[in-house]
Design an enzyme around this catalytic site. Sequence first.
Site, PDB file in Angstrom:
ATOM      1  N   ASP A   1       0.866  -1.181   0.000  1.00  0.00           N
ATOM      2  CA  ASP A   1       0.000   0.000   0.000  1.00  0.00           C
ATOM      3  C   ASP A   1       0.902   1.230   0.000  1.00  0.00           C
ATOM      4  O   ASP A   1       1.256   1.776   1.046  1.00  0.00           O
ATOM      5  CB  ASP A   1      -0.903  -0.023   1.226  1.00  0.00           C
ATOM      6  CG  ASP A   1      -2.046   0.986   1.125  1.00  0.00           C
ATOM      7  OD1 ASP A   1      -2.065   1.761   0.144  1.00  0.00           O
ATOM      8  OD2 ASP A   1      -2.910   0.999   2.010  1.00  0.00           O
ATOM      9  N   ILE A   2       1.277   1.663  -1.207  1.00  0.00           N
ATOM     10  CA  ILE A   2       2.231   2.758  -1.344  1.00  0.00           C
ATOM     11  C   ILE A   2       1.600   4.020  -1.926  1.00  0.00           C
ATOM     12  O   ILE A   2       2.174   5.090  -1.832  1.00  0.00           O
ATOM     13  CB  ILE A   2       3.453   2.334  -2.185  1.00  0.00           C
ATOM     14  CG1 ILE A   2       3.051   2.014  -3.614  1.00  0.00           C
ATOM     15  CG2 ILE A   2       4.150   1.136  -1.536  1.00  0.00           C
ATOM     16  CD1 ILE A   2       4.231   1.767  -4.546  1.00  0.00           C
ATOM     17  N   LYS A   3       0.450   3.891  -2.582  1.00  0.00           N
ATOM     18  CA  LYS A   3      -0.311   5.025  -3.136  1.00  0.00           C
ATOM     19  C   LYS A   3       0.569   6.007  -3.905  1.00  0.00           C
ATOM     20  O   LYS A   3       0.464   7.214  -3.750  1.00  0.00           O
ATOM     21  CB  LYS A   3      -1.085   5.746  -2.032  1.00  0.00           C
ATOM     22  CG  LYS A   3      -2.190   4.898  -1.396  1.00  0.00           C
ATOM     23  CD  LYS A   3      -3.026   5.702  -0.411  1.00  0.00           C
ATOM     24  CE  LYS A   3      -4.141   4.861   0.182  1.00  0.00           C
ATOM     25  NZ  LYS A   3      -3.652   3.830   1.123  1.00  0.00           N
ATOM     26  N   ARG A   4       1.412   5.467  -4.771  1.00  0.00           N
ATOM     27  CA  ARG A   4       2.268   6.315  -5.585  1.00  0.00           C
ATOM     28  C   ARG A   4       1.541   6.747  -6.854  1.00  0.00           C
ATOM     29  O   ARG A   4       0.530   6.183  -7.233  1.00  0.00           O
ATOM     30  CB  ARG A   4       3.559   5.576  -5.945  1.00  0.00           C
ATOM     31  CG  ARG A   4       4.372   5.090  -4.757  1.00  0.00           C
ATOM     32  CD  ARG A   4       4.872   6.248  -3.897  1.00  0.00           C
ATOM     33  NE  ARG A   4       6.018   5.850  -3.081  1.00  0.00           N
ATOM     34  CZ  ARG A   4       6.006   5.668  -1.774  1.00  0.00           C
ATOM     35  NH1 ARG A   4       4.887   5.837  -1.108  1.00  0.00           N
ATOM     36  NH2 ARG A   4       7.096   5.321  -1.117  1.00  0.00           N
TER      37      ARG A   4
END
Length: 305
Positions: A103-106
């Site tokens: 879960d990095i939401k880049r």
Amino acid sequence: MINKLIENIKKTNAPIVVGLDPMLSYVPEQVVKQAFAELGETLEGVAEAVWQFNKEIIDKTYDLIPAVKPQIAMYEQFGIPGLEAFKKTVDYCKEKGLVVIGDIKRGDIGSTSAAYAAGHLGRVQAGSKSFVPFGEDFVTVNPYMGSDCVKPFIDVCKQEKKGLFILVKTSNPSSGEFQDRLVDGRPLYELVGEKVQEWGDACMGGEYSYIGAVVGATYPEQGKQLRKLMPKAYILVPGYGAQGGKGKDLAHFFNEDGLGAIVNSSRGIIAAYKQEKYGKYGPENFGEASRAAVEDMIADIRGVL
């Protein structure tokens, strides 16, 4: 990798993902004390406590679940030692046969997204050798800078047979400030959902695409509409439990085959021992409390399906 995720879901009959989002306040005192005794009250000590906390939860739940979702911010806050704990967690989960959703939401301009994609899903070169820096199976991506911020991730997914979950309608209360805005009479999240379906058509793994979507459990009606718009996209559903989502809200996120969605719970599982319902386990048996919370979540969702 979408096929591996579906295989794990079928094997466990549990369309759930455990969010490994360890705030230090969730880690029992005895775990923190032991880590500090070994490494001092340092970032290294904190990172060791987080790693030992994660390991115990994984050991007590891995046979029940198909996947985990570590949220990288919870590790980044502790600097380089925290990122080392993140990497150890990813590797250990994969050793246990779990699918790992980073879960990095880049999401940034092309060259920056390409670097993020290489670091988390692909490989990087060091002279004549190549290395896998983090090695997640899926990552979360923010598409709100447009197609050129998503395409580098898709390119790596095709090369590595990895996957994406793209933010479409998120679970937080203020998501509607932008995501619900009307564009030509339609909410923006619907237009993003249509793009997810379009991107996914070129990345099919079988019945489902490598390219999935994030749609919050806290918005079941929107989930119902988005399921229709994205029939071949797997939906990652955050917001269950602590954020207010209930099993009864989730039926429309799934397809008629009982597949198509995977529901996340983070602190509701990893900090279960703090809840009155699981208080009998106490901090010393926090892993057993997490296992009980997983079993209850599975029963809740199976009851809907």
